[in-house]
Every structure is written in C-alpha cells, then in structure tokens.
Design a protein around this motif. Structure first.
Motif, mmCIF file in Angstrom:
data_model
loop_
_atom_site.group_PDB
_atom_site.id
_atom_site.type_symbol
_atom_site.label_atom_id
_atom_site.label_comp_id
_atom_site.label_asym_id
_atom_site.label_seq_id
_atom_site.Cartn_x
_atom_site.Cartn_y
_atom_site.Cartn_z
ATOM 1 N N CYS A 39 1.009 -1.369 0.167
ATOM 2 C CA CYS A 39 -0.256 0.314 0.269
ATOM 3 C C CYS A 39 1.041 1.583 0.171
ATOM 4 O O CYS A 39 1.601 1.129 0.773
ATOM 5 C CB CYS A 39 -0.742 0.321 1.204
ATOM 6 S SG CYS A 39 -1.660 1.447 0.899
ATOM 7 N N CYS A 63 -4.771 -0.776 1.031
ATOM 8 C CA CYS A 63 -5.131 -1.662 2.230
ATOM 9 C C CYS A 63 -6.880 -1.647 2.214
ATOM 10 O O CYS A 63 -7.251 -1.031 2.089
ATOM 11 C CB CYS A 63 -4.520 -1.640 3.629
ATOM 12 S SG CYS A 63 -4.649 0.493 3.895
ATOM 13 N N HIS A 71 -7.403 2.763 2.520
ATOM 14 C CA HIS A 71 -7.172 3.343 1.266
ATOM 15 C C HIS A 71 -7.943 2.518 0.196
ATOM 16 O O HIS A 71 -7.435 3.155 -1.070
ATOM 17 C CB HIS A 71 -5.561 3.391 1.346
ATOM 18 C CG HIS A 71 -4.686 4.204 2.332
ATOM 19 N ND1 HIS A 71 -3.816 3.130 2.747
ATOM 20 C CD2 HIS A 71 -4.744 5.399 2.649
ATOM 21 C CE1 HIS A 71 -3.474 4.368 4.004
ATOM 22 N NE2 HIS A 71 -4.038 6.214 3.858
HETATM 23 ZN ZN LIG Z 1 -3.096 2.144 3.144
#
Ligand SMILES: [Zn+2]
Ligand SMILES: [Zn+2]
Ligand SMILES: [Zn+2]
Length: 103
Positions: A39, A63, A71
């Motif tokens: 990520c 993520c 995210h």
């Molecule tokens: Zn993330």
C-alpha cells in the motif's frame, strides 16, 4: 471534501426490498494487472497494513478497510472504481463498493 460520508455516492443502487441486486460491475472490468503488493499510501505514512486489496479496474493496490488506513476504500471514493479483490493468490473474494457486498 469529507471521507466519512458513507452513502452519499449517488451511484448506489442497492435494492431496498430485500433482494440483492445483481452486480453488473464485474462484467465491465478490464483485465487489470495488479501493481506491487504494497500500500503506497501506508508506506508514505510509515504505517503497516493487515490485508491488501487490488482494484480490478486499474490494478491499484491498497490496504483493506479493516486496517486503519482503509486506502482501498479511499481509492473507490476518489475514482468510482467499484470492485476490489483480495490480493492473495488463490483467493476468489471480491467486493463491490457500490453494492456493498461480495460478488
Ligand atoms: Zn494503506
Ligand atoms: Zn456492483
Ligand atoms: Zn482503480
């Protein structure tokens, strides 16, 4: 712009009569190559993640929501790319953010 406005996305078409609508988003997916298994936003912030998801529209890796960053969801909110999959090889788990269920 706030990121906590769950449900403001006007493209959501969840059925309210108890019937799960068919997810037509998975029919429209190009064959995106997943990016590196990391990520980038967590890396930039010096954080770790628990699980990685890949956007099936563009291959963006981020993520999952059960991590602090979330995210992958942020990517959906920015881009409207609707479907993510678990990055683990062999996993068939896919999630549509528009329909808010596995597909
Ligand atoms: Zn993330
Ligand atoms: Zn869908
Ligand atoms: Zn994407």
């Amino acid at each position: 712009m706030t990121l906590d406005a769950e449900g403001t996305n006007a493209t959501a078409r969840a059925g309210l009569n108890g019937q799960a609508p068919r997810c037509d988003h998975i029919d429209l997916l190009p064959a995106a190559e997943p990016g590196l298994p990391e990520c980038k936003e967590c890396l930039a912030a010096g954080r770790t993640w628990t699980r990685l998801l890949v956007c099936l529209t563009c291959g963006w890796v981020a993520c999952s929501d059960d991590a602090r960053g979330g995210h992958a969801k942020a990517h959906y909110q920015e881009t409207d790319h609707p479907v993510v999959a678990a990055l683990d090889p062999g996993s068939t788990w896919r999630w549509c953010y528009v329909h808010r269920r596995t597909v």
